[in-house]
Write an enzyme that holds these catalytic residues in place. Structure first.
Site, mmCIF file in Angstrom:
data_model
loop_
_atom_site.group_PDB
_atom_site.id
_atom_site.type_symbol
_atom_site.label_atom_id
_atom_site.label_comp_id
_atom_site.label_asym_id
_atom_site.label_seq_id
_atom_site.Cartn_x
_atom_site.Cartn_y
_atom_site.Cartn_z
ATOM 1 N N TRP A 289 0.834 -1.209 0.000
ATOM 2 C CA TRP A 289 0.000 0.000 0.000
ATOM 3 C C TRP A 289 0.863 1.251 0.000
ATOM 4 O O TRP A 289 0.534 2.242 -0.670
ATOM 5 C CB TRP A 289 -0.982 -0.017 1.169
ATOM 6 C CG TRP A 289 -1.901 -1.199 1.091
ATOM 7 C CD1 TRP A 289 -1.976 -2.248 1.968
ATOM 8 C CD2 TRP A 289 -2.856 -1.498 0.053
ATOM 9 N NE1 TRP A 289 -2.913 -3.156 1.550
ATOM 10 C CE2 TRP A 289 -3.466 -2.734 0.381
ATOM 11 C CE3 TRP A 289 -3.251 -0.850 -1.122
ATOM 12 C CZ2 TRP A 289 -4.450 -3.317 -0.419
ATOM 13 C CZ3 TRP A 289 -4.233 -1.437 -1.919
ATOM 14 C CH2 TRP A 289 -4.819 -2.643 -1.566
ATOM 15 N N ASP B 20 -1.842 6.468 6.360
ATOM 16 C CA ASP B 20 -2.855 5.495 5.932
ATOM 17 C C ASP B 20 -3.069 4.527 7.099
ATOM 18 O O ASP B 20 -2.208 3.707 7.393
ATOM 19 C CB ASP B 20 -2.336 4.769 4.681
ATOM 20 C CG ASP B 20 -3.272 3.658 4.202
ATOM 21 O OD1 ASP B 20 -4.304 3.402 4.863
ATOM 22 O OD2 ASP B 20 -2.954 3.038 3.158
ATOM 23 N N LYS C 230 -11.754 -2.474 6.557
ATOM 24 C CA LYS C 230 -10.875 -3.318 7.347
ATOM 25 C C LYS C 230 -11.348 -3.370 8.799
ATOM 26 O O LYS C 230 -11.481 -4.435 9.374
ATOM 27 C CB LYS C 230 -9.430 -2.812 7.273
ATOM 28 C CG LYS C 230 -8.889 -2.635 5.854
ATOM 29 C CD LYS C 230 -8.668 -3.954 5.154
ATOM 30 C CE LYS C 230 -8.417 -3.853 3.660
ATOM 31 N NZ LYS C 230 -7.551 -2.819 3.178
HETATM 32 C C1 LIG Z 1 -6.970 -2.261 1.926
HETATM 33 C C2 LIG Z 1 -5.992 -1.169 2.074
HETATM 34 C C3 LIG Z 1 -5.938 -0.093 1.166
HETATM 35 C C4 LIG Z 1 -6.808 -0.005 -0.057
HETATM 36 O O1 LIG Z 1 -8.107 0.324 0.281
HETATM 37 P P1 LIG Z 1 -9.244 0.549 -0.812
HETATM 38 O O2 LIG Z 1 -10.358 1.106 0.022
HETATM 39 O O3 LIG Z 1 -9.547 -0.776 -1.433
HETATM 40 O O4 LIG Z 1 -8.752 1.509 -1.821
HETATM 41 C C5 LIG Z 1 -5.021 0.910 1.402
HETATM 42 N N1 LIG Z 1 -4.200 0.871 2.465
HETATM 43 C C6 LIG Z 1 -4.234 -0.147 3.353
HETATM 44 C C7 LIG Z 1 -3.288 -0.138 4.509
HETATM 45 C C8 LIG Z 1 -5.116 -1.198 3.182
HETATM 46 O O5 LIG Z 1 -5.150 -2.212 4.052
#
Ligand SMILES: *Cc1c(COP(=O)(O)O)cnc(C)c1O
Length: 364
Positions: free
Chosen positions: A109, A176, A200
């Site tokens: 990511w 993030d 998540k």
């Molecule tokens: C799943 C995830 C993403 C991507 O998320 P989307 O909503 O599918 O764009 C980005 N960063 C992390 C840490 C993730 O676990």
């Protein structure tokens, strides 16, 4: 009439995302699909500007601020486009064309965020663990003192590593937190932007929580599309366009649940107990081994493998037979991944540990 019998056997949901949600949240969400707020109408068929939905949005924003102890310097947004849209929105809003954004590269990511930021300005990777397929968190790097921002990924969902502490920085920290949002107490006032895809640890897919310290905006001269400009969404309270009403509602219910269950300290206690239970067994059981540096192990996503590759398929079969679901590791890592988000109860982790013990006995 279809008379499918109802079984009561619990499925232990280790999915990495979309992922487990509290049962009581799912029950309330289901009820709102047919009759929302006593209106005899579905949440899915009423205006986002109705007073009932506006109350949901207001409560969702207030809960996020309360859980994170945020003051009015911060704005809470609920946006579409997933965490992946934040990879470019953060850069578009914060990175001048001739400026530099710094990144800690800790996994897939982070790497994707780096790729998107490069479209807007210069990128400097302060440290990376790509040399060993991201099985640790780089430490001892120099925190940059100038530049547009430093971008971090707090929890690496795929590789199973987690930042245990955050650097103190003179430039804005952008983080993030998709896969460990609301999982532990953090000092949110350290951050310029926190973003998290809901699916998540917070709600269904379709909404992304974005928390912004307002004073970092407006410093980049770039003619942004309205939808990309955070100021548009702040000015309209996340209702510039039709917001993802159902994911926001479910996320609000989950934040209520977090609050009722001890807030972020309560979540940390729950999550540490689960992670300790599993990692203790991974270290004890001679048939299994952990994938990542012990001090960087994620409390949310535990990645591990069998010592003898011939054991992989029979172990997964045993898990399937015991309703231990979604344990196969990500294709870029292999092995197994047990995601133990907030909503997972200790008994599910104990069931996995029991399967590992029984597998050991059967294969001794
Ligand atoms: C799943 C995830 C993403 C991507 O998320 P989307 O909503 O599918 O764009 C980005 N960063 C992390 C840490 C993730 O676990």
């Amino acid at each position: 009439m279809n008379t499918t019998s109802v079984t009561s056997s619990k499925v232990h949901n280790f999915s990495a995302g979309p992922a487990i949600l509290p049962q009581e949240v799912l029950a309330k969400a289901a009820a709102a699909v047919t009759n929302f707020a006593g209106k005899n109408l579905s949440l899915l068929e009423i205006s986002h500007r109705s007073k009932e939905f506006v109350a949901v949005m207001d409560e969702a924003q207030a809960l996020a601020k309360e859980l994170l102890n945020l003051n009015d310097d911060y704005e809470v947004l609920f946006l579409g486009g997933g965490a992946s849209s934040q990879f470019y929105m953060t850069a578009a809003n914060l990175l001048p064309t001739d400026g530099t954004a710094h990144f800690l590269d800790t996994g897939t990511w982070s790497t994707k965020a780096i790729k998107e930021a490069k479209k807007y300005g210069n990128v400097n990777v302060v440290a990376s663990s790509s040399d060993t397929n991201f099985n640790y968190i780089p430490k001892g790097y120099t925190v940059p003192s100038d530049g547009a921002y430093l971008h971090l990924t707090s929890n690496n969902t795929i590789f199973g590593t987690q930042l245990k502490e955050f650097p103190t920085s003179d430039i804005p920290l952008v983080c993030d937190m998709s896969s460990d949002m609301f999982s532990r107490p953090i000092d949110a006032s350290k951050f310029g932007i926190i973003y998290a895809g809901a699916q998540k640890n917070m709600g269904p897919s379709g909404v992304t929580l974005v928390i912004i310290r307002k004073d970092i905006l407006g410093k980049v001269e770039r003619d942004l599309p309205s939808m990309v400009d955070y100021r548009t969404h702040i000015a309209k309270g996340s209702m510039f366009n039709t917001p993802p009403v159902f994911p926001i509602y479910v996320s609000m219910l989950t934040m209520r649940w977090v609050k009722e269950n001890g807030g972020l300290a309560g979540m940390a206690k729950r999550n540490t107990e689960k992670a300790d239970t599993l990692y203790t067994e991974i270290d004890r059981n001679p048939l299994f081994k952990g994938n990542v540096a012990a001090e960087d192990r994620s409390v949310m996503n535990a990645t591990f493998n069998v010592v003898d590759e011939a054991h992989a398929a029979p172990f997964l079969a045993l898990c399937a037979a015991r309703n231990l679901d979604a344990l196969k590791g990500h294709r870029s890592v292999g092995g197994f991944r047990a995601s133990m988000y907030n909503a997972m109860e200790l008994d599910s982790v104990q069931a996995l540990v029991q399967a590992m013990r029984d597998f050991e006995t059967a294969n001794a």
